[in-house]
Design a protein around this motif. Structure first.
Motif, short mmCIF file in Angstrom:
data_model
loop_
_atom_site.label_atom_id
_atom_site.label_comp_id
_atom_site.label_asym_id
_atom_site.label_seq_id
_atom_site.Cartn_x
_atom_site.Cartn_y
_atom_site.Cartn_z
N PHE A 120 22.14 -18.12 -2.01
CA PHE A 120 20.79 -17.64 -1.76
C PHE A 120 19.83 -18.77 -2.10
O PHE A 120 19.77 -19.22 -3.24
CB PHE A 120 20.47 -16.41 -2.63
N GLU A 121 19.11 -19.23 -1.09
CA GLU A 121 18.12 -20.29 -1.31
C GLU A 121 16.75 -19.66 -1.47
O GLU A 121 16.28 -18.93 -0.61
CB GLU A 121 18.12 -21.27 -0.14
N ILE A 122 16.09 -19.98 -2.57
CA ILE A 122 14.78 -19.42 -2.86
C ILE A 122 13.71 -20.22 -2.13
O ILE A 122 13.67 -21.45 -2.19
CB ILE A 122 14.52 -19.45 -4.38
N ASP A 123 12.84 -19.48 -1.41
CA ASP A 123 11.72 -20.11 -0.69
C ASP A 123 10.44 -20.09 -1.51
O ASP A 123 9.57 -20.91 -1.33
CB ASP A 123 11.48 -19.41 0.65
N GLY A 124 10.29 -19.10 -2.37
CA GLY A 124 9.07 -19.00 -3.17
C GLY A 124 8.83 -17.57 -3.61
O GLY A 124 9.67 -16.70 -3.46
N GLU A 125 7.65 -17.36 -4.15
CA GLU A 125 7.28 -16.04 -4.65
C GLU A 125 7.10 -15.07 -3.48
O GLU A 125 6.57 -15.43 -2.43
CB GLU A 125 5.97 -16.16 -5.44
N LEU A 126 7.52 -13.84 -3.67
CA LEU A 126 7.38 -12.81 -2.66
C LEU A 126 5.96 -12.26 -2.67
O LEU A 126 5.45 -11.89 -3.72
CB LEU A 126 8.37 -11.67 -2.92
N GLY A 127 5.31 -12.22 -1.51
CA GLY A 127 3.96 -11.68 -1.41
C GLY A 127 3.99 -10.16 -1.28
O GLY A 127 4.55 -9.62 -0.33
N VAL A 128 3.43 -9.45 -2.26
CA VAL A 128 3.38 -7.99 -2.25
C VAL A 128 1.93 -7.58 -2.50
O VAL A 128 1.28 -8.07 -3.42
CB VAL A 128 4.28 -7.39 -3.35
N GLU A 129 1.41 -6.68 -1.65
CA GLU A 129 0.03 -6.21 -1.80
C GLU A 129 0.00 -4.69 -1.65
O GLU A 129 0.64 -4.14 -0.76
CB GLU A 129 -0.86 -6.85 -0.74
N TYR A 130 -0.77 -4.02 -2.50
CA TYR A 130 -0.93 -2.57 -2.48
C TYR A 130 -2.37 -2.27 -2.07
O TYR A 130 -3.30 -2.85 -2.61
CB TYR A 130 -0.65 -2.01 -3.88
N CYS A 131 -2.56 -1.35 -1.13
CA CYS A 131 -3.91 -0.98 -0.68
C CYS A 131 -3.96 0.54 -0.49
O CYS A 131 -3.14 1.10 0.25
CB CYS A 131 -4.21 -1.68 0.64
N ALA A 132 -4.87 1.21 -1.18
CA ALA A 132 -5.02 2.67 -1.05
C ALA A 132 -5.55 3.00 0.34
O ALA A 132 -6.41 2.31 0.88
CB ALA A 132 -5.96 3.20 -2.12
N ILE A 133 -5.04 4.08 0.93
CA ILE A 133 -5.43 4.53 2.27
C ILE A 133 -5.84 5.99 2.18
O ILE A 133 -5.09 6.82 1.65
CB ILE A 133 -4.25 4.38 3.27
N LYS A 134 -7.01 6.33 2.70
CA LYS A 134 -7.47 7.73 2.74
C LYS A 134 -6.86 8.42 3.95
O LYS A 134 -6.52 7.78 4.94
CB LYS A 134 -8.99 7.77 2.83
N ALA A 135 -6.74 9.74 3.87
CA ALA A 135 -6.13 10.50 4.97
C ALA A 135 -6.84 10.26 6.30
O ALA A 135 -6.20 10.17 7.35
CB ALA A 135 -6.14 11.99 4.63
N GLY A 136 -8.16 10.10 6.28
CA GLY A 136 -8.91 9.87 7.51
C GLY A 136 -8.71 8.49 8.12
O GLY A 136 -9.17 8.22 9.22
N GLN A 137 -8.03 7.60 7.40
CA GLN A 137 -7.80 6.25 7.90
C GLN A 137 -6.46 6.11 8.62
O GLN A 137 -6.15 5.06 9.13
CB GLN A 137 -7.83 5.25 6.73
N VAL A 138 -5.67 7.19 8.67
CA VAL A 138 -4.36 7.13 9.31
C VAL A 138 -4.49 7.62 10.74
O VAL A 138 -5.04 8.69 11.00
CB VAL A 138 -3.33 7.99 8.54
N ARG A 139 -4.00 6.84 11.68
CA ARG A 139 -4.05 7.20 13.10
C ARG A 139 -2.65 7.08 13.69
O ARG A 139 -1.94 6.13 13.42
CB ARG A 139 -4.96 6.25 13.90
N MET A 140 -2.28 8.05 14.50
CA MET A 140 -1.03 7.97 15.25
C MET A 140 -1.35 7.35 16.60
O MET A 140 -2.37 7.70 17.22
CB MET A 140 -0.44 9.37 15.45
N PRO A 141 -0.51 6.44 17.07
CA PRO A 141 -0.79 5.84 18.38
C PRO A 141 -0.64 6.88 19.49
O PRO A 141 0.16 7.82 19.37
CB PRO A 141 0.26 4.75 18.50
N LYS A 142 -1.44 6.71 20.53
CA LYS A 142 -1.33 7.60 21.68
C LYS A 142 -0.05 7.25 22.43
O LYS A 142 0.29 6.07 22.55
CB LYS A 142 -2.54 7.45 22.59
N PRO A 143 0.65 8.26 22.94
CA PRO A 143 1.87 7.95 23.69
C PRO A 143 1.51 7.14 24.94
O PRO A 143 0.45 7.35 25.54
CB PRO A 143 2.45 9.31 24.05
N PRO A 144 2.36 6.22 25.33
CA PRO A 144 2.05 5.42 26.51
C PRO A 144 2.02 6.28 27.76
O PRO A 144 2.70 7.31 27.83
CB PRO A 144 3.20 4.40 26.56
#
Length: 98
Positions: free
Chosen positions: A55-79
């Motif tokens: 296992f070759e290490i490339d560097g630190e793993l980037g991890v980010e947490y962001c709170a999401i409100k229910a009104g910010q979630v959208r389902m894509p429209k079917p094609p």
């Protein structure tokens, strides 16, 4: 694919970014994942003839947490339905006689 957490309208959600991948999941589960990934490093497996895999290490793993409100979630429209394929006639091609 829908998840159990995404079906609850008032459940606190989060967007977890790991590297270049963004995942929507319940906020409490996201906090657990962030805690588990603390100290993780990014890298890749490669074959080495003397020791099989390394296992070759490339560097630190980037991890980010962001709170999401229910009104910010959208389902894509079917094609839209794809256009019907062009029909090919059943008549044989007639070549001119030379």
């Amino acid at each position: 694919m829908a998840t159990r957490g995404a079906s609850k309208p008032n459940q606190a959600m989060c967007c977890l970014t790991v590297g270049f991948v963004q995942i929507l999941l319940p906020a409490d589960a996201g906090l657990k994942v962030v805690a588990l990934l603390r100290g993780a490093v990014e890298g890749h497996l490669r074959y080495d003839s003397t020791v099989d895999r390394i296992f070759e290490i490339d560097g630190e793993l980037g991890v980010e947490y962001c709170a999401i409100k229910a009104g910010q979630v959208r389902m894509p429209k079917p094609p839209a339905a794809p256009p019907a394929p062009l029909a090919i006639g059943h008549e044989s091609l007639k070549l001119p006689h030379v």
